[in-house]
Design a protein around this motif. Structure first.
Motif, PDB file in Angstrom:
ATOM      1  N   GLY A 107      10.062   8.056  10.527  1.00 18.53           N
ATOM      2  CA  GLY A 107       9.289   6.895  10.948  1.00 18.53           C
ATOM      3  C   GLY A 107       7.802   7.126  10.789  1.00 18.53           C
ATOM      4  O   GLY A 107       7.083   6.297  10.211  1.00 18.53           O
ATOM      5  N   PHE A 108       7.324   8.251  11.283  1.00 24.25           N
ATOM      6  CA  PHE A 108       5.905   8.566  11.179  1.00 24.25           C
ATOM      7  C   PHE A 108       5.492   8.768   9.718  1.00 24.25           C
ATOM      8  O   PHE A 108       4.432   8.313   9.290  1.00 24.25           O
ATOM      9  N   ALA A 109       6.359   9.419   8.947  1.00 25.25           N
ATOM     10  CA  ALA A 109       6.057   9.656   7.529  1.00 25.25           C
ATOM     11  C   ALA A 109       5.960   8.341   6.758  1.00 25.25           C
ATOM     12  O   ALA A 109       5.070   8.165   5.910  1.00 25.25           O
ATOM     13  N   ILE A 110       6.846   7.392   7.056  1.00 22.27           N
ATOM     14  CA  ILE A 110       6.821   6.094   6.370  1.00 22.27           C
ATOM     15  C   ILE A 110       5.555   5.316   6.729  1.00 22.27           C
ATOM     16  O   ILE A 110       4.948   4.656   5.882  1.00 22.27           O
ATOM     17  N   ALA A 111       5.127   5.395   8.005  1.00 23.58           N
ATOM     18  CA  ALA A 111       3.901   4.703   8.423  1.00 23.58           C
ATOM     19  C   ALA A 111       2.691   5.254   7.678  1.00 23.58           C
ATOM     20  O   ALA A 111       1.838   4.494   7.186  1.00 23.58           O
ATOM     21  N   ILE A 112       2.600   6.577   7.577  1.00 25.91           N
ATOM     22  CA  ILE A 112       1.492   7.208   6.841  1.00 25.91           C
ATOM     23  C   ILE A 112       1.550   6.825   5.365  1.00 25.91           C
ATOM     24  O   ILE A 112       0.524   6.510   4.738  1.00 25.91           O
ATOM     25  N   LEU A 113       2.774   6.835   4.791  1.00 25.50           N
ATOM     26  CA  LEU A 113       2.937   6.459   3.390  1.00 25.50           C
ATOM     27  C   LEU A 113       2.502   5.018   3.172  1.00 25.50           C
ATOM     28  O   LEU A 113       1.899   4.679   2.142  1.00 25.50           O
ATOM     29  N   GLY A 114       2.787   4.154   4.146  1.00 28.07           N
ATOM     30  CA  GLY A 114       2.388   2.754   4.037  1.00 28.07           C
ATOM     31  C   GLY A 114       0.884   2.603   3.940  1.00 28.07           C
ATOM     32  O   GLY A 114       0.369   1.803   3.149  1.00 28.07           O
ATOM     33  N   ILE A 115       0.134   3.369   4.752  1.00 25.63           N
ATOM     34  CA  ILE A 115      -1.329   3.326   4.679  1.00 25.63           C
ATOM     35  C   ILE A 115      -1.811   3.814   3.318  1.00 25.63           C
ATOM     36  O   ILE A 115      -2.712   3.216   2.710  1.00 25.63           O
ATOM     37  N   CYS A 116      -1.215   4.878   2.822  1.00 24.74           N
ATOM     38  CA  CYS A 116      -1.576   5.390   1.491  1.00 24.74           C
ATOM     39  C   CYS A 116      -1.287   4.332   0.420  1.00 24.74           C
ATOM     40  O   CYS A 116      -2.065   4.166  -0.529  1.00 24.74           O
ATOM     41  N   TRP A 117      -0.202   3.612   0.611  1.00 20.37           N
ATOM     42  CA  TRP A 117       0.187   2.562  -0.344  1.00 20.37           C
ATOM     43  C   TRP A 117      -0.848   1.427  -0.341  1.00 20.37           C
ATOM     44  O   TRP A 117      -1.216   0.905  -1.385  1.00 20.37           O
ATOM     45  N   VAL A 118      -1.307   1.069   0.864  1.00 17.93           N
ATOM     46  CA  VAL A 118      -2.313   0.018   0.995  1.00 17.93           C
ATOM     47  C   VAL A 118      -3.620   0.438   0.336  1.00 17.93           C
ATOM     48  O   VAL A 118      -4.250  -0.328  -0.402  1.00 17.93           O
ATOM     49  N   LEU A 119      -4.043   1.667   0.592  1.00 21.56           N
ATOM     50  CA  LEU A 119      -5.324   2.144   0.073  1.00 21.56           C
ATOM     51  C   LEU A 119      -5.270   2.486  -1.415  1.00 21.56           C
ATOM     52  O   LEU A 119      -6.313   2.669  -2.043  1.00 21.56           O
ATOM     53  N   GLY A 120      -4.054   2.557  -1.963  1.00 21.85           N
ATOM     54  CA  GLY A 120      -3.916   2.856  -3.386  1.00 21.85           C
ATOM     55  C   GLY A 120      -4.202   1.676  -4.289  1.00 21.85           C
ATOM     56  O   GLY A 120      -4.211   1.814  -5.519  1.00 21.85           O
ATOM     57  N   GLY A 121      -4.436   0.510  -3.692  1.00 24.70           N
ATOM     58  CA  GLY A 121      -4.779  -0.675  -4.485  1.00 24.70           C
ATOM     59  C   GLY A 121      -3.599  -1.223  -5.258  1.00 24.70           C
ATOM     60  O   GLY A 121      -2.450  -1.177  -4.805  1.00 24.70           O
ATOM     61  N   GLU A 122      -3.863  -1.727  -6.435  1.00 23.99           N
ATOM     62  CA  GLU A 122      -2.825  -2.365  -7.255  1.00 23.99           C
ATOM     63  C   GLU A 122      -1.741  -1.382  -7.681  1.00 23.99           C
ATOM     64  O   GLU A 122      -0.613  -1.777  -7.973  1.00 23.99           O
ATOM     65  N   GLN A 123      -2.072  -0.085  -7.728  1.00 28.62           N
ATOM     66  CA  GLN A 123      -1.114   0.917  -8.212  1.00 28.62           C
ATOM     67  C   GLN A 123      -0.122   1.347  -7.141  1.00 28.62           C
ATOM     68  O   GLN A 123       0.822   2.075  -7.433  1.00 28.62           O
ATOM     69  N   GLY A 124      -0.354   0.923  -5.892  1.00 25.07           N
ATOM     70  CA  GLY A 124       0.516   1.394  -4.824  1.00 25.07           C
ATOM     71  C   GLY A 124       0.120   2.803  -4.433  1.00 25.07           C
ATOM     72  O   GLY A 124      -1.047   3.060  -4.155  1.00 25.07           O
ATOM     73  N   PHE A 125       1.073   3.709  -4.410  1.00 24.40           N
ATOM     74  CA  PHE A 125       0.763   5.084  -4.019  1.00 24.40           C
ATOM     75  C   PHE A 125       0.038   5.781  -5.163  1.00 24.40           C
ATOM     76  O   PHE A 125       0.635   6.176  -6.151  1.00 24.40           O
ATOM     77  N   ASP A 126      -1.261   5.929  -5.005  1.00 20.13           N
ATOM     78  CA  ASP A 126      -2.104   6.561  -6.019  1.00 20.13           C
ATOM     79  C   ASP A 126      -3.214   7.308  -5.289  1.00 20.13           C
ATOM     80  O   ASP A 126      -4.167   6.705  -4.793  1.00 20.13           O
TER      81      ASP A 126
END
Length: 295
Positions: free
Chosen positions: A127-146
């Motif tokens: 759960g915590f890992a997915i939440a952190i990944l979600g923030i990274c996904w948001v900040l990655g812009g159009e590329q998603g996780f970048d």
């Protein structure tokens, strides 16, 4: 005043809607009144709304430790929230900053496990890992996780992103600490007044840059203060008299609601990758919540 359970739950759900509008409204006010001046006005007017709806607490009945730590943590969090959004370079960045702030539900569950000995299961880890990944996904812009794009975005405005992340940590600490020392008391009116006072001191200390009032600024100010003040008042009614399970579940969808309302208020379209990241933040928080629920 006696409120039925269903009505209290509905009032609590209205609080979720009001809080979801905060990011877009704070940003709209700051565009006319400035980051610090706008925040000072919002918390001042919200304090008036709270005095009318909740009243001023009887401080003599409050535990001293709650007054000290509750005040300190609450004021620090609200400063981080308002200033991180107000100092964003663009409307899109303001929405991203707001999303970083919504790491607090997952962080709160982790803090409850570590410091309040909250019982949980291993579901909290993914759960915590997915939440952190979600923030990274948001900040990655159009590329998603970048990671490269995410780092460039953070470097563009480390103040706003840093304040938002620190705010999430502080609010998790506030929820964890006050759960142990508040003794059922609610000092939100006092805390809002203290936040307003600190913001006015900061505003005057920085030279008191002029605020540009017009009809739009006044409308957004009224809505922002109302969302802040009445949101807390409505949530208090919902938690005390409503269905806490429904309210808790609804609160974990605030990141998505907030982004949607901010996109409308700020006229800022958001990419598919942003919504994917926002959904991950919600999912991660919900998994953390399930991990700590008792059978």
């Amino acid at each position: 005043m006696i409120v039925s359970r269903n009505n209290a739950t509905l009032i609590g759900l209205i609080a979720v809607l009001l809080w979801s509008a905060i990011v877009g409204l704070i940003r709209s006010v700051s565009e006319s009144l400035g980051a610090t001046g706008g925040a000072a006005m919002i918390y001042s007017v919200a304090s008036v709304f709270l005095l009318v709806s909740i009243g001023f607490p009887k401080l003599g009945e409050f535990p001293k430790t709650y007054l000290i730590w509750g005040s300190l943590l609450f004021v620090c969090y609200e400063l981080c929230l308002a200033l991180s959004i107000g100092h964003a370079n663009t409307n899109r960045q303001a929405i991203e900053v707001g999303m970083v702030n919504y790491l607090w539900p997952a962080l709160t569950m982790v803090c409850a496990i570590l410091f309040n000995h909250q019982k949980s299961n291993l579901l909290v880890i993914p759960g915590f890992a997915i939440a952190i990944l979600g923030i990274c996904w948001v900040l990655g812009g159009e590329q998603g996780f970048d990671l490269a794009t995410m780092w460039l975005n953070i470097q563009d405005n480390p103040l706003s992103y840093g304040l938002a992340f620190i705010g999430a940590l502080i609010w998790a600490a506030y929820c964890t600490v006050t759960a142990r020392i508040a003794n059922g008391k609610n000092g939100v009116t006092l805390f809002f007044m203290l936040t307003a006072a600190v913001l006015w001191i900061k505003y005057i200390g920085m030279g008191a840059e002029p605020m540009h009032f017009d009809l739009n600024a006044l409308i957004y100010l009224a809505f922002a203060a109302g969302a802040m003040g009445f949101g807390y008042a409505a949530w208090n009614i919902g938690i005390l008299h409503g269905n806490v399970t429904i309210l808790a579940g609804a609160s974990y969808f605030i990141p998505v609601f907030s982004a949607a309302l901010a996109a409308v208020v700020l006229h800022t379209p958001l990419s598919l990758s942003f919504w994917q990241g926002a959904a991950m933040v919600c999912l991660g928080s919900i998994l953390c919540w399930f991990a700590t629920r008792q059978k």
